[in-house]
Design a protein around this motif. Structure first.
Motif, mmCIF file in Angstrom:
data_model
loop_
_atom_site.group_PDB
_atom_site.id
_atom_site.type_symbol
_atom_site.label_atom_id
_atom_site.label_comp_id
_atom_site.label_asym_id
_atom_site.label_seq_id
_atom_site.Cartn_x
_atom_site.Cartn_y
_atom_site.Cartn_z
ATOM 1 N N SER A 12 -12.850 22.561 84.830
ATOM 2 C CA SER A 12 -13.412 23.553 84.203
ATOM 3 C C SER A 12 -13.150 24.933 84.750
ATOM 4 O O SER A 12 -13.030 25.964 84.180
ATOM 5 C CB SER A 12 -14.784 23.115 84.007
ATOM 6 N N GLU A 13 -13.448 24.812 86.196
ATOM 7 C CA GLU A 13 -13.144 26.074 86.903
ATOM 8 C C GLU A 13 -11.819 26.694 87.086
ATOM 9 O O GLU A 13 -11.733 27.873 87.472
ATOM 10 C CB GLU A 13 -13.920 26.055 88.224
ATOM 11 N N GLU A 14 -10.868 25.879 86.754
ATOM 12 C CA GLU A 14 -9.441 26.357 86.687
ATOM 13 C C GLU A 14 -8.957 26.506 85.564
ATOM 14 O O GLU A 14 -7.720 26.604 85.245
ATOM 15 C CB GLU A 14 -8.680 25.126 87.447
ATOM 16 N N GLN A 15 -9.736 26.568 84.686
ATOM 17 C CA GLN A 15 -9.228 26.548 83.207
ATOM 18 C C GLN A 15 -8.426 28.202 82.982
ATOM 19 O O GLN A 15 -8.928 28.920 83.308
ATOM 20 C CB GLN A 15 -10.067 26.616 82.152
ATOM 21 N N PRO A 16 -7.290 27.765 82.479
ATOM 22 C CA PRO A 16 -6.446 29.054 82.550
ATOM 23 C C PRO A 16 -6.878 30.213 81.347
ATOM 24 O O PRO A 16 -7.251 29.765 80.278
ATOM 25 C CB PRO A 16 -4.870 28.841 82.244
ATOM 26 N N LYS A 17 -6.654 31.174 81.572
ATOM 27 C CA LYS A 17 -7.001 32.482 80.648
ATOM 28 C C LYS A 17 -6.030 33.553 80.609
ATOM 29 O O LYS A 17 -5.291 33.775 81.396
ATOM 30 C CB LYS A 17 -8.308 33.118 81.021
ATOM 31 N N MET A 18 -5.467 33.963 79.307
ATOM 32 C CA MET A 18 -4.631 34.961 79.167
ATOM 33 C C MET A 18 -5.439 36.398 79.609
ATOM 34 O O MET A 18 -6.159 36.786 78.553
ATOM 35 C CB MET A 18 -4.143 34.858 77.771
ATOM 36 N N ASP A 19 -4.856 37.092 80.357
ATOM 37 C CA ASP A 19 -5.402 38.318 80.693
ATOM 38 C C ASP A 19 -5.003 39.263 79.791
ATOM 39 O O ASP A 19 -3.894 39.503 79.391
ATOM 40 C CB ASP A 19 -4.705 38.619 82.118
ATOM 41 N N ALA A 20 -6.041 39.966 79.088
ATOM 42 C CA ALA A 20 -5.845 41.002 78.093
ATOM 43 C C ALA A 20 -5.407 42.412 78.855
ATOM 44 O O ALA A 20 -5.960 42.472 80.157
ATOM 45 C CB ALA A 20 -7.127 41.224 77.216
ATOM 46 N N LEU A 21 -4.681 43.117 78.089
ATOM 47 C CA LEU A 21 -4.562 44.278 78.690
ATOM 48 C C LEU A 21 -5.539 45.134 78.849
ATOM 49 O O LEU A 21 -6.482 45.206 77.912
ATOM 50 C CB LEU A 21 -3.374 45.350 77.694
ATOM 51 N N SER A 22 -5.652 46.123 79.740
ATOM 52 C CA SER A 22 -7.008 47.021 79.915
ATOM 53 C C SER A 22 -6.657 48.192 79.050
ATOM 54 O O SER A 22 -5.427 48.330 78.400
ATOM 55 C CB SER A 22 -7.096 47.540 81.347
ATOM 56 N N SER A 23 -7.750 48.829 78.739
ATOM 57 C CA SER A 23 -7.584 50.114 77.714
ATOM 58 C C SER A 23 -6.668 50.894 78.341
ATOM 59 O O SER A 23 -5.691 51.485 77.517
ATOM 60 C CB SER A 23 -8.715 50.584 77.604
ATOM 61 N N LYS A 24 -6.589 51.183 79.537
ATOM 62 C CA LYS A 24 -5.489 52.141 80.200
ATOM 63 C C LYS A 24 -3.875 51.745 80.176
ATOM 64 O O LYS A 24 -3.251 52.375 79.709
ATOM 65 C CB LYS A 24 -5.767 52.138 81.815
ATOM 66 N N GLU A 25 -3.833 50.166 80.015
ATOM 67 C CA GLU A 25 -2.595 49.842 79.981
ATOM 68 C C GLU A 25 -2.054 49.629 78.441
ATOM 69 O O GLU A 25 -0.971 49.984 77.984
ATOM 70 C CB GLU A 25 -2.438 48.142 80.395
ATOM 71 N N LYS A 26 -3.344 49.592 77.494
ATOM 72 C CA LYS A 26 -2.883 49.632 76.142
ATOM 73 C C LYS A 26 -2.561 51.054 75.660
ATOM 74 O O LYS A 26 -1.591 51.181 74.923
ATOM 75 C CB LYS A 26 -4.224 49.221 75.270
ATOM 76 N N LYS A 27 -3.004 51.956 76.175
ATOM 77 C CA LYS A 27 -2.646 53.266 75.774
ATOM 78 C C LYS A 27 -1.280 53.504 76.210
ATOM 79 O O LYS A 27 -0.688 54.151 75.480
ATOM 80 C CB LYS A 27 -3.630 54.349 76.500
ATOM 81 N N ALA A 28 -1.021 53.234 77.648
ATOM 82 C CA ALA A 28 0.313 53.360 78.284
ATOM 83 C C ALA A 28 1.096 52.890 77.348
ATOM 84 O O ALA A 28 2.309 53.285 77.166
ATOM 85 C CB ALA A 28 0.239 52.836 79.660
ATOM 86 N N PHE A 29 1.039 51.564 76.957
ATOM 87 C CA PHE A 29 2.026 50.843 76.285
ATOM 88 C C PHE A 29 2.307 51.429 74.976
ATOM 89 O O PHE A 29 3.460 51.495 74.586
ATOM 90 C CB PHE A 29 1.338 49.449 75.809
ATOM 91 N N TRP A 30 1.316 51.750 74.185
ATOM 92 C CA TRP A 30 1.662 52.375 72.685
ATOM 93 C C TRP A 30 2.203 53.649 72.967
ATOM 94 O O TRP A 30 3.099 54.088 72.235
ATOM 95 C CB TRP A 30 0.351 52.606 71.918
ATOM 96 N N VAL A 31 1.825 54.622 73.886
ATOM 97 C CA VAL A 31 2.658 55.830 74.336
ATOM 98 C C VAL A 31 4.012 55.649 74.571
ATOM 99 O O VAL A 31 5.074 56.225 74.147
ATOM 100 C CB VAL A 31 2.118 56.784 75.291
ATOM 101 N N SER A 32 4.394 54.668 75.476
ATOM 102 C CA SER A 32 5.806 54.287 75.590
ATOM 103 C C SER A 32 6.572 53.761 74.411
ATOM 104 O O SER A 32 7.701 54.175 74.387
ATOM 105 C CB SER A 32 5.800 53.082 76.643
ATOM 106 N N CYS A 33 5.855 52.792 73.758
ATOM 107 C CA CYS A 33 6.859 52.555 72.509
ATOM 108 C C CYS A 33 7.014 53.727 71.589
ATOM 109 O O CYS A 33 7.910 53.864 71.079
ATOM 110 C CB CYS A 33 5.758 51.679 71.573
ATOM 111 N N GLY A 34 5.909 54.584 71.629
ATOM 112 C CA GLY A 34 6.409 55.808 70.681
ATOM 113 C C GLY A 34 7.480 56.701 71.063
ATOM 114 O O GLY A 34 8.348 57.284 70.320
ATOM 115 N N ILE A 35 7.553 56.785 72.657
ATOM 116 C CA ILE A 35 8.597 57.500 73.379
ATOM 117 C C ILE A 35 9.938 56.736 72.884
ATOM 118 O O ILE A 35 10.824 57.400 72.770
ATOM 119 C CB ILE A 35 8.436 57.444 74.726
#
Length: 515
Positions: free
Chosen positions: A249-272
């Motif tokens: 149970s303590e080793e259950q994998p989780k999918m790390d979500a993008l931080s708000s900073k990473e999300k903003k960087a991603f969408w700006v980069s996609c726009g570029i």
């Protein structure tokens, strides 16, 4: 798991043992090219004393073999060794493309894109989306192996499904569907470079477009997604339901979500990135655009746009990658950008070594005229057999899939096969574009069932995270349904595509007509 392992006893286990034993006896591809070059030298000396009746289509005279062991040939070999290597077509193409893609990869831009695509997918469409993302990951070369495959296990486990099902589906998309992708990537100009070098053995003036298989690989994406989806849900997943997942149970994998900073960087980069593509479109759209050929055409080889495919890949990945790195904090200073390029090039060091020996081998094969002789002899034999061109293409797919069991590198295999198959089929009127497309099918379908594929052991490790007893036989048993289905369906798809006359890619043809 014991039940699964038992199904692999007998024929399959023996076949795997045989393949592994024989494959381990093969030398490294770089050494193989060196040995083959020496063999070409010896054969050229022997056959240079033999007269042949075959007419060289380039000179319209009986073909003659050049002795590469003569004093003059050896002196020329030493004098031209450096330029032979530096002028090797695939070398610059691959390195330039990887500089840009490497920045986007190490900045985290590509990883963010893959995670974003998977994060908003409904559970019912989880499998096809995972396979699609796995296919798209080819754009970043090996990123799929180190990101998408383990991520497949994580997201399937998080969705309440068996994690090995996710790993199998992702592995099928990344490796089994290696030549299916609607986004151009470095593999396109890489294979085209080998194909063009091989075709020039017969026709020195021939020029091929780096995207000569793009339409076919794009259409193949839908085939692989749908077929992989069906196999995953109807064959692989039901078979794995009885296999216990061994995760604390303590080793259950989780999918790390993008931080708000990473999300903003991603969408700006996609726009570029979108702005770059729009800018390219508006630059190329006018009839008098500098990106067009003198005739006004844009899809011909002489058009600057077609000759700039690789630099465009470099720029279109470099700029958004830099923006993402700076905004997300991955890049703190300008040196980090250069460091990412350096890491990308360090990953290409083996390819550079292999390319050195490959360039010398192909140059020797061409200068000796042995390649042209073999092509003419092979064409004569095939003509005498009166086989349908379709059967010949199927034969290339089967041959490639078999060789792929022993030599995992797509470029290494094509560098070996292209100088023989491309000129030979040109003599039968089959274009290099079609020959390359058939190779790409065969090169993909057996990737997922050979333990000699460099990333195969890594995938086993991914599986062992959830089921400790997973072994090579277990993974192969999961992937065989994909491999067989892809082999049959993709071959039929190529033949149907050919029969309908749908273009394989830009400036591609199905027939070769000698000038």
């Amino acid at each position: 798991m014991e039940e699964i392992q038992q199904t692999k006893k007998g024929f399959v286990a023996k076949a795997l043992d045989f393949i592994e034993r024989k494959g381990n006896k093969l030398p490294d591809p770089a050494i193989l090219f060196f040995v083959l070059m020496l063999l070409i030298w010896v054969l050229s000396a022997f056959f240079s004393t033999v007269s042949f009746a075959e007419i060289d289509p380039r000179s319209q005279a009986p073909i003659t073999i050049i002795n590469l062991l003569s004093g003059g040939s050896l002196a020329a070999f030493l004098a031209n060794m450096v330029t032979t290597f530096t002028s090797f077509a695939p070398l610059g193409i691959v390195l330039v493309a990887m500089l840009g893609v490497g920045v986007a990869e190490h900045a985290g831009f590509i990883n963010a894109g893959l995670k974003t695509m998977l994060s908003f997918t409904p559970k019912a469409l989880l499998t096809p989306m995972l396979i699609l993302v796995a296919i798209v990951s080819h754009t970043a070369t090996d990123a799929g192996y180190v990101l998408v495959i383990p991520l497949g296990g994580v997201i399937f486990y998080a969705a309440g499904r068996h994690p090995l099902t996710g790993i199998a589906a992702a592995f099928a998309g990344v490796s089994g569907g290696f030549s299916a992708n609607f986004i151009p990537s470095g593999i396109d100009p890489l294979l085209q470079g080998f194909t063009q070098s091989a075709a020039q053995i017969i026709d020195p003036a021939i020029q091929l477009n780096p995207l000569n298989n793009w339409f076919f690989t794009s259409a193949s994406t839908l085939l692989i997604v749908l077929l992989g989806w069906y196999i995953t849900e109807k064959i692989v997943d039901p078979r794995l339901r009885s296999v216990t997942v061994e995760v604390n149970s303590e080793e259950q994998p989780k999918m790390d979500a993008l931080s708000s900073k990473e999300k903003k960087a991603f969408w700006v980069s996609c726009g570029i990135m979108l702005l770059l593509l729009l800018g390219l479109y508006f630059w190329a759209a006018p009839a008098d655009s500098a990106l067009r050929a003198e005739t006004g055409e844009i899809a011909v080889f002489t058009a600057p746009l077609m000759r700039s495919i690789v630099p465009l890949i470099f720029i279109i990945f470099l700029v958004p990658g830099v923006v993402y790195g700076m905004m997300s904090g991955t890049f703190q200073k300008s040196k980090d950008i250069i460091d990412s390029m350096t890491k990308s090039m360090s990953g290409m060091s083996y390819y550079i070594v292999m390319a050195f020996f490959c360039a010398l081998f192909i140059d020797a094969f061409a200068k000796s005229n042995l390649g042209a002789l073999l092509a003419l002899k092979g064409a004569s034999a095939l003509k005498a057999m009166a086989l349908a061109p379709e059967i010949t293409i199927v034969g290339i797919i089967l041959l490639t899939a078999f060789v792929n069991l022993f030599i995992g590198s797509a470029s290494a295999k094509w560098a070996l096969i292209a100088p023989i198959m491309v000129p030979m089929l040109m003599q039968l009127g089959i274009s290099p574009d079609l020959t390359q497309a058939s190779y790409r099918v065969g090169d993909s379908v057996s990737n997922i069932v050979t333990p000699l594929m460099p990333y195969f052991p890594l995938v086993v490790v991914y599986c062992q995270k959830y089921v400790k007893s997973t072994g090579i036989g277990t993974l192969v048993s999961m992937m065989i349904p994909y491999s067989i289905a892809f082999m049959i369906a993709w071959t039929i798809f190529l033949l149907a595509y050919w029969a309908l006359g749908i273009p394989l890619g830009l400036q591609s043809t199905y027939e070769y007509i000698a000038p």
